[in-house]
Motif scaffolding. Structure first.
Motif, PDB file in Angstrom:
ATOM      1  N   ASP A 141      24.866  57.345  29.865  1.00 20.30           N
ATOM      2  CA  ASP A 141      24.314  57.076  31.201  1.00 20.30           C
ATOM      3  C   ASP A 141      23.125  57.959  31.537  1.00 20.30           C
ATOM      4  N   GLN A 142      22.423  58.431  30.510  1.00 20.65           N
ATOM      5  CA  GLN A 142      21.180  59.157  30.743  1.00 20.65           C
ATOM      6  C   GLN A 142      20.001  58.192  30.844  1.00 20.65           C
ATOM      7  N   ALA A 143      20.226  56.943  30.461  1.00 20.58           N
ATOM      8  CA  ALA A 143      19.241  55.870  30.617  1.00 20.58           C
ATOM      9  C   ALA A 143      19.973  54.626  31.095  1.00 20.58           C
ATOM     10  N   ASP A 144      19.315  53.842  31.945  1.00 23.45           N
ATOM     11  CA  ASP A 144      19.921  52.606  32.448  1.00 23.45           C
ATOM     12  C   ASP A 144      19.957  51.514  31.387  1.00 23.45           C
ATOM     13  N   LEU A 145      18.922  51.459  30.577  1.00 28.13           N
ATOM     14  CA  LEU A 145      18.849  50.458  29.515  1.00 28.13           C
ATOM     15  C   LEU A 145      17.909  50.972  28.429  1.00 28.13           C
ATOM     16  N   ALA A 146      17.931  50.323  27.284  1.00 26.40           N
ATOM     17  CA  ALA A 146      17.064  50.717  26.171  1.00 26.40           C
ATOM     18  C   ALA A 146      16.404  49.483  25.586  1.00 26.40           C
ATOM     19  N   VAL A 147      15.212  49.685  25.006  1.00 27.62           N
ATOM     20  CA  VAL A 147      14.492  48.614  24.320  1.00 27.62           C
ATOM     21  C   VAL A 147      14.070  49.147  22.956  1.00 27.62           C
ATOM     22  N   ALA A 148      14.536  48.499  21.905  1.00 24.25           N
ATOM     23  CA  ALA A 148      14.190  48.930  20.539  1.00 24.25           C
ATOM     24  C   ALA A 148      14.499  47.801  19.578  1.00 24.25           C
ATOM     25  N   THR A 149      14.123  47.995  18.329  1.00 27.22           N
ATOM     26  CA  THR A 149      14.390  47.001  17.294  1.00 27.22           C
ATOM     27  C   THR A 149      15.592  47.384  16.454  1.00 27.22           C
ATOM     28  N   GLU A 150      15.556  48.568  15.858  1.00 24.95           N
ATOM     29  CA  GLU A 150      16.620  48.974  14.959  1.00 24.95           C
ATOM     30  C   GLU A 150      17.825  49.525  15.709  1.00 24.95           C
ATOM     31  N   ALA A 151      18.967  49.497  15.061  1.00 18.88           N
ATOM     32  CA  ALA A 151      20.179  50.235  15.437  1.00 18.88           C
ATOM     33  C   ALA A 151      20.932  49.663  16.641  1.00 18.88           C
ATOM     34  N   LEU A 152      20.266  49.199  17.679  1.00 19.16           N
ATOM     35  CA  LEU A 152      20.964  48.868  18.908  1.00 19.16           C
ATOM     36  C   LEU A 152      22.041  47.806  18.712  1.00 19.16           C
ATOM     37  N   ALA A 153      21.736  46.794  17.907  1.00 16.50           N
ATOM     38  CA  ALA A 153      22.688  45.694  17.716  1.00 16.50           C
ATOM     39  C   ALA A 153      23.943  46.142  16.981  1.00 16.50           C
ATOM     40  N   ASN A 154      23.876  47.295  16.315  1.00 15.50           N
ATOM     41  CA  ASN A 154      25.007  47.775  15.529  1.00 15.50           C
ATOM     42  C   ASN A 154      25.892  48.757  16.288  1.00 15.50           C
ATOM     43  N   GLU A 155      25.590  48.978  17.566  1.00 17.31           N
ATOM     44  CA  GLU A 155      26.376  49.923  18.358  1.00 17.31           C
ATOM     45  C   GLU A 155      27.517  49.179  19.050  1.00 17.31           C
ATOM     46  N   PRO A 156      28.774  49.465  18.679  1.00 19.63           N
ATOM     47  CA  PRO A 156      29.895  48.673  19.201  1.00 19.63           C
ATOM     48  C   PRO A 156      30.130  48.817  20.691  1.00 19.63           C
ATOM     49  N   ASP A 157      29.687  49.949  21.289  1.00 16.52           N
ATOM     50  CA  ASP A 157      29.950  50.151  22.715  1.00 16.52           C
ATOM     51  C   ASP A 157      28.754  49.781  23.585  1.00 16.52           C
ATOM     52  N   LEU A 158      27.764  49.098  22.994  1.00 19.59           N
ATOM     53  CA  LEU A 158      26.625  48.609  23.752  1.00 19.59           C
ATOM     54  C   LEU A 158      26.583  47.084  23.697  1.00 19.59           C
ATOM     55  N   TYR A 296      18.310  44.368  36.789  1.00 19.36           N
ATOM     56  CA  TYR A 296      18.075  42.932  36.624  1.00 19.36           C
ATOM     57  C   TYR A 296      16.581  42.618  36.717  1.00 19.36           C
ATOM     58  N   GLU A 297      15.929  43.195  37.708  1.00 18.69           N
ATOM     59  CA  GLU A 297      14.519  42.886  37.947  1.00 18.69           C
ATOM     60  C   GLU A 297      13.654  43.311  36.771  1.00 18.69           C
ATOM     61  N   THR A 307      18.027  35.891  32.304  1.00 16.55           N
ATOM     62  CA  THR A 307      18.263  35.790  33.741  1.00 16.55           C
ATOM     63  C   THR A 307      19.507  36.594  34.123  1.00 16.55           C
ATOM     64  N   PRO A 308      19.630  36.975  35.397  1.00 13.96           N
ATOM     65  CA  PRO A 308      20.839  37.675  35.849  1.00 13.96           C
ATOM     66  C   PRO A 308      22.123  36.908  35.524  1.00 13.96           C
ATOM     67  N   LYS A 309      22.080  35.579  35.694  1.00 14.38           N
ATOM     68  CA  LYS A 309      23.269  34.775  35.394  1.00 14.38           C
ATOM     69  C   LYS A 309      23.664  34.901  33.921  1.00 14.38           C
ATOM     70  N   MET A 310      22.671  34.876  33.036  1.00 15.66           N
ATOM     71  CA  MET A 310      22.956  35.011  31.612  1.00 15.66           C
ATOM     72  C   MET A 310      23.514  36.400  31.299  1.00 15.66           C
ATOM     73  N   ILE A 311      22.901  37.430  31.888  1.00 10.68           N
ATOM     74  CA  ILE A 311      23.357  38.794  31.650  1.00 10.68           C
ATOM     75  C   ILE A 311      24.794  38.966  32.125  1.00 10.68           C
ATOM     76  N   ASP A 312      25.092  38.465  33.338  1.00  5.90           N
ATOM     77  CA  ASP A 312      26.450  38.572  33.868  1.00  5.90           C
ATOM     78  C   ASP A 312      27.451  37.838  32.984  1.00  5.90           C
ATOM     79  N   ARG A 313      27.050  36.693  32.447  1.00  7.30           N
ATOM     80  CA  ARG A 313      27.958  35.925  31.595  1.00  7.30           C
ATOM     81  C   ARG A 313      28.319  36.723  30.353  1.00  7.30           C
ATOM     82  N   VAL A 314      27.315  37.389  29.765  1.00  9.15           N
ATOM     83  CA  VAL A 314      27.573  38.187  28.565  1.00  9.15           C
ATOM     84  C   VAL A 314      28.372  39.439  28.897  1.00  9.15           C
TER      85      VAL A 314
END
Length: 323
Positions: A141-158, A296-297, A307-314
């Motif tokens: 929780d030191q960042a609200d969100l992250a943007v990157a290519t590598e590694a992120l998809a492999n993190e089980p708690d994200l 969201y914004e 969209t917010p609806k898509m994010i909430d669904r996931v």
């Protein structure tokens, strides 16, 4: 049992079981942390940590369950704080986005400009680091969100969302360019003969450090082909790569978004995504995070398809949003 004790356990684990470092992170004393943990263990009736003398060496089996519960409880406490921020100041406050250099320099500027115009009272913070650091900042929780290519998809708690894909280009100095055979005409950057891995293997290469911008795919392609390459310089920054390519030190391999034919007029470029494949940049959120409107914004400005609806669904519908 109190929240301070739970924080002490979490920070002890996060700092490789060093109570001194955990105390520094929490701006308190090491004896105070040690005493609080011992008191909690006495209350629970078992040891949370394995010990060797006075040193903590790891978690006991029941301690592992306690640590996991600490993470969940403290994550929910952070969500409560976010709820307060959301309803106390919807159009102000602070948004922290963790990004790699390539994202910050070449991809995010337009989205940041739109966001700042829309929310002028919001303090927007960009934290730059490796993909591994980005994941850790979101997790803690030191960042609200992250943007990157590598590694992120492999993190089980994200939870991650694909936002755009991109490929690499090979670049060289226009003067005496090693890429001339692959350009279709003088003064153009349109491809002639497709460059091959064997062509690149014969050149001095300058590209990203191993944790950045698709470097793992580059290495894997050469390895599959059984080719040894001479990477004479590595960097985390495409601008650095372009500088040294311009000096004639080698051929660069950079993200296509980092090459601008007008601004980089002293260089030529040919696409190489047929060699290394396409890469997907992703937005990452912590599982169970409370989604503030600002989050969201920012996401919708940067990646309108999310969209917010898509994010909430996931995310499992964990936050409400009016759309």
């Amino acid at each position: 049992m109190n929240l301070h004790q739970l924080r002490f356990i979490r920070e002890a684990v996060r700092h490789n079981f060093s109570l001194t470092e955990a105390a520094k992170a929490l701006f308190t004393s090491q004896p105070g942390v040690s005493k609080a943990i011992i008191e909690l263990e006495e209350e629970l009736g078992f040891q949370v940590f394995k010990r060797h003398g006075k040193r903590i060496k790891g978690l006991t089996p029941p301690g592992e369950l306690v640590y996991q519960a600490c993470e969940r409880v403290l994550a929910e406490m952070e969500n409560i704080r976010r709820v307060g921020e959301e309803f106390a100041s919807r159009d102000s406050g602070r948004l922290t986005v963790a990004v790699t250099h390539t994202q910050a320099r070449y991809v995010l500027p337009q989205a940041v400009a739109v966001f700042r115009k829309r929310f002028p009272k919001v303090k927007l913070v960009l934290l730059q680091g490796t993909p591994e650091q980005l994941a850790d900042w979101v997790r803690k929780d030191q960042a609200d969100l992250a943007v990157a290519t590598e590694a992120l998809a492999n993190e089980p708690d994200l939870i991650t969302f694909p936002c755009y894909d991109w490929g690499h280009v090979a670049i060289a100095s226009r003067k005496g360019s090693e890429l001339k055979p692959f350009l279709s005409g003088s003064g153009t950057n349109s491809p002639g003969r497709k460059i091959a891995l064997t062509d690149l293997a014969d050149m001095n290469l300058i590209t990203y450090e191993k944790h950045f911008a698709g470097r793992k795919k580059i290495d894997a392609a050469f390895e599959r082909a059984g080719l040894t390459v001479d990477v004479v310089l590595e960097a985390i920054d495409a601008d650095v790569i372009k500088t040294y390519v311009g000096l004639g030190l080698g051929v660069g391999i950079i993200a296509e978004v980092a090459f601008d034919a007008d601004k980089d007029s002293e260089l030529v470029a040919v696409p190489v995504d047929h060699l290394f494949g396409r890469n997907t940049s992703r937005i990452a959120l912590r599982q169970g995070v409370f989604m503030r409107t600002l989050m969201y914004e920012f996401i919708e400005i940067f990646a309108p398809m999310l969209t917010p609806k898509m994010i909430d669904r996931v995310l499992g519908g964990g936050a409400a949003y009016d759309i």
